[in-house]
Design a protein around this motif. Structure first.
Motif, mmCIF file in Angstrom:
data_model
loop_
_atom_site.group_PDB
_atom_site.id
_atom_site.type_symbol
_atom_site.label_atom_id
_atom_site.label_comp_id
_atom_site.label_asym_id
_atom_site.label_seq_id
_atom_site.Cartn_x
_atom_site.Cartn_y
_atom_site.Cartn_z
ATOM 1 N N ILE A 110 6.385 -12.844 14.917
ATOM 2 C CA ILE A 110 5.494 -13.251 16.000
ATOM 3 C C ILE A 110 4.070 -12.923 15.551
ATOM 4 O O ILE A 110 3.780 -11.781 15.190
ATOM 5 C CB ILE A 110 5.798 -12.495 17.313
ATOM 6 C CG1 ILE A 110 7.292 -12.527 17.646
ATOM 7 C CG2 ILE A 110 4.930 -13.025 18.449
ATOM 8 C CD1 ILE A 110 7.856 -13.885 17.946
ATOM 9 N N ILE A 111 3.199 -13.924 15.585
ATOM 10 C CA ILE A 111 1.814 -13.722 15.146
ATOM 11 C C ILE A 111 0.862 -14.075 16.284
ATOM 12 O O ILE A 111 0.986 -15.131 16.898
ATOM 13 C CB ILE A 111 1.481 -14.586 13.911
ATOM 14 C CG1 ILE A 111 2.418 -14.219 12.755
ATOM 15 C CG2 ILE A 111 0.021 -14.409 13.498
ATOM 16 C CD1 ILE A 111 2.239 -15.068 11.525
ATOM 17 N N THR A 112 -0.072 -13.160 16.553
ATOM 18 C CA THR A 112 -1.146 -13.412 17.509
ATOM 19 C C THR A 112 -2.422 -13.626 16.714
ATOM 20 O O THR A 112 -2.826 -12.770 15.918
ATOM 21 C CB THR A 112 -1.329 -12.206 18.458
ATOM 22 O OG1 THR A 112 -0.080 -11.908 19.076
ATOM 23 C CG2 THR A 112 -2.372 -12.506 19.522
ATOM 24 N N PHE A 113 -3.044 -14.782 16.927
ATOM 25 C CA PHE A 113 -4.286 -15.130 16.236
ATOM 26 C C PHE A 113 -5.475 -14.831 17.131
ATOM 27 O O PHE A 113 -5.368 -14.839 18.355
ATOM 28 C CB PHE A 113 -4.282 -16.624 15.866
ATOM 29 C CG PHE A 113 -3.241 -16.987 14.844
ATOM 30 C CD1 PHE A 113 -3.500 -16.870 13.482
ATOM 31 C CD2 PHE A 113 -1.992 -17.449 15.228
ATOM 32 C CE1 PHE A 113 -2.545 -17.208 12.537
ATOM 33 C CE2 PHE A 113 -1.022 -17.782 14.298
ATOM 34 C CZ PHE A 113 -1.299 -17.662 12.942
ATOM 35 N N SER A 114 -6.647 -14.597 16.520
ATOM 36 C CA SER A 114 -7.853 -14.285 17.283
ATOM 37 C C SER A 114 -8.482 -15.525 17.911
ATOM 38 O O SER A 114 -9.280 -15.412 18.826
ATOM 39 C CB SER A 114 -8.882 -13.576 16.396
ATOM 40 O OG SER A 114 -9.216 -14.400 15.295
ATOM 41 N N SER A 115 -8.132 -16.692 17.416
ATOM 42 C CA SER A 115 -8.658 -17.942 17.978
ATOM 43 C C SER A 115 -7.552 -18.987 17.989
ATOM 44 O O SER A 115 -6.514 -18.814 17.339
ATOM 45 C CB SER A 115 -9.847 -18.436 17.148
ATOM 46 O OG SER A 115 -9.449 -18.651 15.809
ATOM 47 N N ASP A 116 -7.772 -20.075 18.729
ATOM 48 C CA ASP A 116 -6.794 -21.157 18.783
ATOM 49 C C ASP A 116 -6.544 -21.709 17.387
ATOM 50 O O ASP A 116 -7.474 -21.814 16.578
ATOM 51 C CB ASP A 116 -7.293 -22.285 19.689
ATOM 52 C CG ASP A 116 -7.342 -21.865 21.159
ATOM 53 O OD1 ASP A 116 -6.946 -20.728 21.464
ATOM 54 O OD2 ASP A 116 -7.768 -22.685 21.979
ATOM 55 N N GLN A 117 -5.307 -22.054 17.098
ATOM 56 C CA GLN A 117 -4.927 -22.541 15.772
ATOM 57 C C GLN A 117 -4.519 -24.011 15.827
ATOM 58 O O GLN A 117 -3.796 -24.426 16.729
ATOM 59 C CB GLN A 117 -3.760 -21.721 15.224
ATOM 60 C CG GLN A 117 -4.083 -20.267 15.038
ATOM 61 C CD GLN A 117 -5.192 -20.059 14.023
ATOM 62 O OE1 GLN A 117 -5.048 -20.412 12.866
ATOM 63 N NE2 GLN A 117 -6.299 -19.489 14.470
ATOM 64 N N GLN A 132 8.372 -20.631 7.826
ATOM 65 C CA GLN A 132 8.383 -21.899 8.552
ATOM 66 C C GLN A 132 7.913 -21.690 9.980
ATOM 67 O O GLN A 132 8.274 -20.687 10.605
ATOM 68 C CB GLN A 132 9.785 -22.495 8.582
ATOM 69 C CG GLN A 132 10.340 -22.851 7.229
ATOM 70 C CD GLN A 132 11.786 -23.320 7.319
ATOM 71 O OE1 GLN A 132 12.481 -23.064 8.293
ATOM 72 N NE2 GLN A 132 12.235 -24.018 6.298
ATOM 73 N N ILE A 133 7.145 -22.656 10.482
ATOM 74 C CA ILE A 133 6.712 -22.599 11.877
ATOM 75 C C ILE A 133 7.953 -22.803 12.741
ATOM 76 O O ILE A 133 8.692 -23.756 12.558
ATOM 77 C CB ILE A 133 5.665 -23.689 12.186
ATOM 78 C CG1 ILE A 133 4.437 -23.519 11.290
ATOM 79 C CG2 ILE A 133 5.295 -23.673 13.658
ATOM 80 C CD1 ILE A 133 3.478 -24.698 11.329
ATOM 81 N N LEU A 134 8.180 -21.897 13.668
ATOM 82 C CA LEU A 134 9.336 -21.989 14.545
ATOM 83 C C LEU A 134 8.937 -22.564 15.898
ATOM 84 O O LEU A 134 9.481 -23.559 16.341
ATOM 85 C CB LEU A 134 9.961 -20.602 14.703
ATOM 86 C CG LEU A 134 11.372 -20.504 15.211
ATOM 87 C CD1 LEU A 134 12.334 -21.269 14.323
ATOM 88 C CD2 LEU A 134 11.797 -19.049 15.287
ATOM 89 N N ASP A 135 7.948 -21.935 16.548
ATOM 90 C CA ASP A 135 7.534 -22.377 17.879
ATOM 91 C C ASP A 135 6.107 -21.921 18.147
ATOM 92 O O ASP A 135 5.760 -20.773 17.888
ATOM 93 C CB ASP A 135 8.474 -21.779 18.931
ATOM 94 C CG ASP A 135 8.373 -22.457 20.278
ATOM 95 O OD1 ASP A 135 7.807 -23.563 20.366
ATOM 96 O OD2 ASP A 135 8.871 -21.874 21.259
ATOM 97 N N VAL A 142 2.197 -17.673 17.929
ATOM 98 C CA VAL A 142 3.108 -18.552 17.200
ATOM 99 C C VAL A 142 4.226 -17.725 16.578
ATOM 100 O O VAL A 142 3.997 -16.616 16.098
ATOM 101 C CB VAL A 142 2.355 -19.327 16.080
ATOM 102 C CG1 VAL A 142 3.265 -20.291 15.353
ATOM 103 C CG2 VAL A 142 1.148 -20.062 16.659
ATOM 104 N N SER A 143 5.444 -18.278 16.603
ATOM 105 C CA SER A 143 6.554 -17.615 15.911
ATOM 106 C C SER A 143 6.867 -18.389 14.634
ATOM 107 O O SER A 143 6.771 -19.612 14.592
ATOM 108 C CB SER A 143 7.788 -17.528 16.811
ATOM 109 O OG SER A 143 8.271 -18.806 17.131
ATOM 110 N N PHE A 144 7.213 -17.641 13.601
ATOM 111 C CA PHE A 144 7.550 -18.202 12.293
ATOM 112 C C PHE A 144 8.919 -17.684 11.876
ATOM 113 O O PHE A 144 9.294 -16.563 12.235
ATOM 114 C CB PHE A 144 6.520 -17.768 11.236
ATOM 115 C CG PHE A 144 5.166 -18.382 11.408
ATOM 116 C CD1 PHE A 144 4.809 -19.519 10.700
ATOM 117 C CD2 PHE A 144 4.230 -17.814 12.266
ATOM 118 C CE1 PHE A 144 3.551 -20.073 10.843
ATOM 119 C CE2 PHE A 144 2.968 -18.372 12.419
ATOM 120 C CZ PHE A 144 2.635 -19.505 11.704
#
Length: 179
Positions: A110-117, A132-135, A142-144
């Motif tokens: 699970i990744i939390t980004f500082s800005s919209d991706q 791989q991008i999961l959801d 985003v989950s990978f």
């Protein structure tokens, strides 16, 4: 000659490592530590495999689809070991040394980004780290999918070096016990 030595040394490090006796990572600002349970492993069973197996072996209904905990060295689903599909087996951790519930790291980061991706930026991250991008749960969350087990923690720690990543941690699957 030095180049040959470096290449040889690198190939020795390419072999799979033994799982560490404990793993630590931060999730939501909380440091979590889990300890290896060397007596058991987790095996992933696909829903299709389980329905075929249980139709042929009506007495064994203890296997479920998803991650199943089994003793080290014991085959959970004999049919799956004979198929061409490789088994997904990974180490199991617990919350204390020799105690606590069994915890499996299914390889979801699970990744939390500082800005919209954007989709392009997510694909760059996926390609760079071999995941791989999961959801995409939100524009910043985003989950990978990565390798299961401690390798997912290593990958998450590598991803933390990205400038736009606030948090990266593995998802965990906690074994539920029936009462």
């Amino acid at each position: 000659m030095t180049l040959t030595t470096i290449v040889f040394f690198t190939s020795l490090n390419a072999e799979p490592k033994e799982p560490p006796s404990s793993i630590t990572f931060k999730e939501g600002g909380v440091t979590k530590t889990f300890y290896l349970n060397p007596n058991v492993v987790a095996e992933y069973v696909d829903i299709k495999e389980i329905s075929n197996y249980q139709q042929k072996n009506q007495g064994n209904q203890g296997i479920k689809s998803g991650w199943n905990i089994r003793p080290q060295g014991k085959v959970l689903n004999p049919k799956s070991s004979k198929s061409a599909i490789p088994l997904k087996v990974t180490e199991v951790y617990s919350t204390g040394v020799g105690t606590g519930p069994n915890i499996v790291l299914p390889g979801i980061i699970i990744i939390t980004f500082s800005s919209d991706q954007s989709q392009t930026s997510l694909e760059k991250i996926a390609n760079k780290y071999g995941i791989q991008i999961l959801d995409q749960l939100s524009p910043r969350l985003v989950s990978f999918q990565a390798e299961p087990g401690y390798l997912s923690i290593q990958k998450a720690n590598e991803i933390l070096s990205e400038p736009n990543v606030l948090e990266a941690y593995p998802d965990i699957a906690l074994e539920k016990s029936l009462k």
